[in-house]
Design a protein around this motif. Structure first.
Motif, PDB file in Angstrom:
ATOM      1  N   ALA A   4      16.660  15.121 -23.886  1.00  0.00           N
ATOM      2  CA  ALA A   4      18.013  15.343 -23.384  1.00  0.00           C
ATOM      3  C   ALA A   4      17.948  15.472 -21.859  1.00  0.00           C
ATOM      4  O   ALA A   4      17.103  16.181 -21.321  1.00  0.00           O
ATOM      5  CB  ALA A   4      18.608  16.601 -23.985  1.00  0.00           C
ATOM      6  N   GLN A   5      18.830  14.767 -21.196  1.00  0.00           N
ATOM      7  CA  GLN A   5      18.865  14.832 -19.738  1.00  0.00           C
ATOM      8  C   GLN A   5      19.693  16.043 -19.313  1.00  0.00           C
ATOM      9  O   GLN A   5      20.869  16.136 -19.623  1.00  0.00           O
ATOM     10  CB  GLN A   5      19.461  13.554 -19.161  1.00  0.00           C
ATOM     11  N   GLN A   6      19.074  16.944 -18.609  1.00  0.00           N
ATOM     12  CA  GLN A   6      19.739  18.160 -18.163  1.00  0.00           C
ATOM     13  C   GLN A   6      19.955  18.168 -16.648  1.00  0.00           C
ATOM     14  O   GLN A   6      20.273  19.197 -16.086  1.00  0.00           O
ATOM     15  CB  GLN A   6      18.905  19.381 -18.565  1.00  0.00           C
ATOM     16  N   GLU A   7      19.759  17.034 -16.010  1.00  0.00           N
ATOM     17  CA  GLU A   7      19.863  17.019 -14.561  1.00  0.00           C
ATOM     18  C   GLU A   7      21.316  16.876 -14.122  1.00  0.00           C
ATOM     19  O   GLU A   7      22.149  16.348 -14.842  1.00  0.00           O
ATOM     20  CB  GLU A   7      19.023  15.893 -13.977  1.00  0.00           C
ATOM     21  N   MET A   8      21.609  17.365 -12.944  1.00  0.00           N
ATOM     22  CA  MET A   8      22.949  17.312 -12.384  1.00  0.00           C
ATOM     23  C   MET A   8      23.115  15.998 -11.628  1.00  0.00           C
ATOM     24  O   MET A   8      22.387  15.724 -10.682  1.00  0.00           O
ATOM     25  CB  MET A   8      23.169  18.491 -11.433  1.00  0.00           C
ATOM     26  N   THR A   9      24.068  15.210 -12.061  1.00  0.00           N
ATOM     27  CA  THR A   9      24.356  13.959 -11.360  1.00  0.00           C
ATOM     28  C   THR A   9      25.475  14.214 -10.357  1.00  0.00           C
ATOM     29  O   THR A   9      26.134  15.256 -10.390  1.00  0.00           O
ATOM     30  CB  THR A   9      24.775  12.868 -12.354  1.00  0.00           C
ATOM     31  N   SER A  10      25.705  13.258  -9.482  1.00  0.00           N
ATOM     32  CA  SER A  10      26.755  13.433  -8.484  1.00  0.00           C
ATOM     33  C   SER A  10      28.137  13.471  -9.127  1.00  0.00           C
ATOM     34  O   SER A  10      29.028  14.170  -8.647  1.00  0.00           O
ATOM     35  CB  SER A  10      26.679  12.329  -7.434  1.00  0.00           C
ATOM     36  N   VAL A  11      28.323  12.763 -10.229  1.00  0.00           N
ATOM     37  CA  VAL A  11      29.614  12.784 -10.920  1.00  0.00           C
ATOM     38  C   VAL A  11      29.854  14.149 -11.546  1.00  0.00           C
ATOM     39  O   VAL A  11      30.944  14.715 -11.441  1.00  0.00           O
ATOM     40  CB  VAL A  11      29.673  11.669 -11.996  1.00  0.00           C
ATOM     41  N   LYS A  12      28.834  14.707 -12.185  1.00  0.00           N
ATOM     42  CA  LYS A  12      28.964  16.041 -12.771  1.00  0.00           C
ATOM     43  C   LYS A  12      29.226  17.085 -11.689  1.00  0.00           C
ATOM     44  O   LYS A  12      30.026  17.999 -11.875  1.00  0.00           O
ATOM     45  CB  LYS A  12      27.711  16.410 -13.550  1.00  0.00           C
ATOM     46  N   ALA A  13      28.551  16.967 -10.562  1.00  0.00           N
ATOM     47  CA  ALA A  13      28.742  17.918  -9.469  1.00  0.00           C
ATOM     48  C   ALA A  13      30.159  17.822  -8.907  1.00  0.00           C
ATOM     49  O   ALA A  13      30.782  18.843  -8.604  1.00  0.00           O
ATOM     50  CB  ALA A  13      27.722  17.663  -8.373  1.00  0.00           C
ATOM     51  N   ALA A  14      30.669  16.602  -8.776  1.00  0.00           N
ATOM     52  CA  ALA A  14      32.026  16.420  -8.261  1.00  0.00           C
ATOM     53  C   ALA A  14      33.060  16.989  -9.233  1.00  0.00           C
ATOM     54  O   ALA A  14      34.015  17.656  -8.817  1.00  0.00           O
ATOM     55  CB  ALA A  14      32.293  14.944  -8.009  1.00  0.00           C
TER      56      ALA A  14
END
Length: 53
Positions: A4-14
């Protein structure tokens, strides 16, 4: 199995930033509206409202 990918992407951060700012604005507006409904003066913390009395 895939990890499972748990990293923060720029879309999630926005999206998170937008939701957090919206919540802050709505809470501030609710506090202001509640004070106005009870005939309280809005307090800005700088004494400007005291000068208007």
């Amino acid at each position: 199995m895939q990890k499972a990918q748990q990293e923060m992407t720029s879309v999630k951060a926005a999206l998170l930033s937008f939701v957090m700012l919206s919540a802050i604005v709505l809470c501030g507006f609710g506090t202001y509206a509640g004070d106005a409904a009870n005939n309280h003066n809005a307090v800005d913390g700088y004494g400007v409202t005291a000068a208007l009395r």
